[in-house]
Design an enzyme around this catalytic site. Structure first.
Site, PDB file in Angstrom:
ATOM      1  N   GLY A   1       3.140  10.782  -0.648  1.00  0.00           N
ATOM      2  CA  GLY A   1       1.921  10.824  -0.951  1.00  0.00           C
ATOM      3  C   GLY A   1       1.295  10.436   0.498  1.00  0.00           C
TER       4      GLY A   1
ATOM      5  N   GLN B   1      -6.102   8.237   5.340  1.00  0.00           N
ATOM      6  CA  GLN B   1      -5.034   8.349   6.438  1.00  0.00           C
ATOM      7  C   GLN B   1      -5.152   9.438   7.530  1.00  0.00           C
ATOM      8  OE1 GLN B   1      -1.902   7.744   3.248  1.00  0.00           O
ATOM      9  NE2 GLN B   1      -0.770   7.118   5.226  1.00  0.00           N
TER      10      GLN B   1
ATOM     11  N   CYS C   1       5.416   3.947   4.102  1.00  0.00           N
ATOM     12  CA  CYS C   1       3.873   4.551   4.427  1.00  0.00           C
ATOM     13  C   CYS C   1       3.806   5.273   5.864  1.00  0.00           C
ATOM     14  CB  CYS C   1       2.846   3.264   4.614  1.00  0.00           C
ATOM     15  SG  CYS C   1       1.364   3.866   4.943  1.00  0.00           S
ATOM     16  N   LEU C   2       3.319   6.671   5.932  1.00  0.00           N
ATOM     17  CA  LEU C   2       3.160   7.326   7.108  1.00  0.00           C
ATOM     18  C   LEU C   2       2.562   6.710   8.127  1.00  0.00           C
ATOM     19  CD1 LEU C   2       3.031  11.152   5.836  1.00  0.00           C
ATOM     20  CD2 LEU C   2       5.015   9.909   6.904  1.00  0.00           C
TER      21      LEU C   2
ATOM     22  N   HIS D   1      -0.059   2.785  -4.396  1.00  0.00           N
ATOM     23  CA  HIS D   1      -0.068   2.804  -2.835  1.00  0.00           C
ATOM     24  C   HIS D   1      -1.184   3.271  -2.554  1.00  0.00           C
ATOM     25  CE1 HIS D   1       2.077   2.856   1.077  1.00  0.00           C
ATOM     26  NE2 HIS D   1       1.090   3.883   1.077  1.00  0.00           N
ATOM     27  N   GLU D   2      -1.670   4.486  -2.594  1.00  0.00           N
ATOM     28  CA  GLU D   2      -2.586   5.557  -2.263  1.00  0.00           C
ATOM     29  C   GLU D   2      -4.007   4.841  -2.550  1.00  0.00           C
ATOM     30  OE1 GLU D   2      -1.525   7.161   0.162  1.00  0.00           O
ATOM     31  OE2 GLU D   2       0.409   7.571  -0.821  1.00  0.00           O
TER      32      GLU D   2
ATOM     33  N   HIS E   1      -5.034   2.431  -0.138  1.00  0.00           N
ATOM     34  CA  HIS E   1      -5.617   2.986   0.929  1.00  0.00           C
ATOM     35  C   HIS E   1      -7.147   3.037   1.081  1.00  0.00           C
ATOM     36  CE1 HIS E   1      -2.126   3.784   3.883  1.00  0.00           C
ATOM     37  NE2 HIS E   1      -1.548   4.483   2.909  1.00  0.00           N
TER      38      HIS E   1
HETATM   39 ZN    ZN Z   1       0.495   4.627   2.792  1.00  0.00          ZN
END
Ligand code: ZN
Length: 169
Positions: free
Chosen positions: A47, A52, A92-93, A134-135, A138
């Site tokens: 994701g 991000q 998470c990236l 999770h997204e 953000h």
């Molecule tokens: Zn993330």
């Protein structure tokens, strides 16, 4: 169609609140393509939120293939109902090396728009549901590091040289 750099913690842009997408059609499609290309370039990941890649708009990508080959784009997404709370493990990236376990619903009913502005509803389950939540975090500027218990959070912040003030936020 461009892979963009993924913002890394503690970049302050990760804390910005994302605004609703209002321009559909070509601008929305271009942003969706950038999300997909970025995940392909920087994955594996399941994701990515537009926040991000430096665009504070409410668009997210879920891709259960982890490689950008099964992209699902959700525009202005919201949770209508949730069920089956459980423990999930997340990465998470934007926070490399961090693995956080916490409570998430394993089943969601969601509403969202597509890049043309049409509205849809669907049910998400398992890691797909976890990734979606999770997204969504953000969009509110919430990050995995916020979910750590305090000593570990301070350790992570120190390691990444976050400003001292941020550790109290
Ligand atoms: Zn993330």
């Amino acid at each position: 169609m461009t892979a963009r750099p993924v913002l890394a913690y503690p970049d302050p842009r990760l804390r910005e609140e994302a605004q609703p997408v209002t321009e559909f059609g070509e601008p929305a499609t271009a942003l969706a393509r950038d999300l997909i290309d970025t995940l392909r370039a920087d994955g594996p990941a399941i994701g990515l939120a537009a926040t991000q890649i430096g665009t504070p708009l409410r668009m997210l990508l879920v891709d259960m293939s982890g490689t950008g080959d099964a992209p699902e784009i959700y525009v202005n997404p919201e949770v209508l109902a949730e069920a089956q709370p459980g423990i999930a493990e997340e990465r998470c990236l934007s926070l490399p090396g961090l693995v956080v376990r916490g409570f998430r619903a394993a089943r969601l009913k969601v509403r969202f728009q597509d890049c043309q502005g049409d509205t849809h509803q669907r049910v998400l389950e398992g890691m797909q549901a976890v990734c979606f939540q999770h997204e969504l975090d953000h969009f509110e500027g919430k990050l995995l590091v916020d979910r750590l218990w305090l000593p570990r959070r301070l350790w992570y912040q120190r390691k990444h040289r976050a400003p001292a003030a941020a550790s109290l936020a």
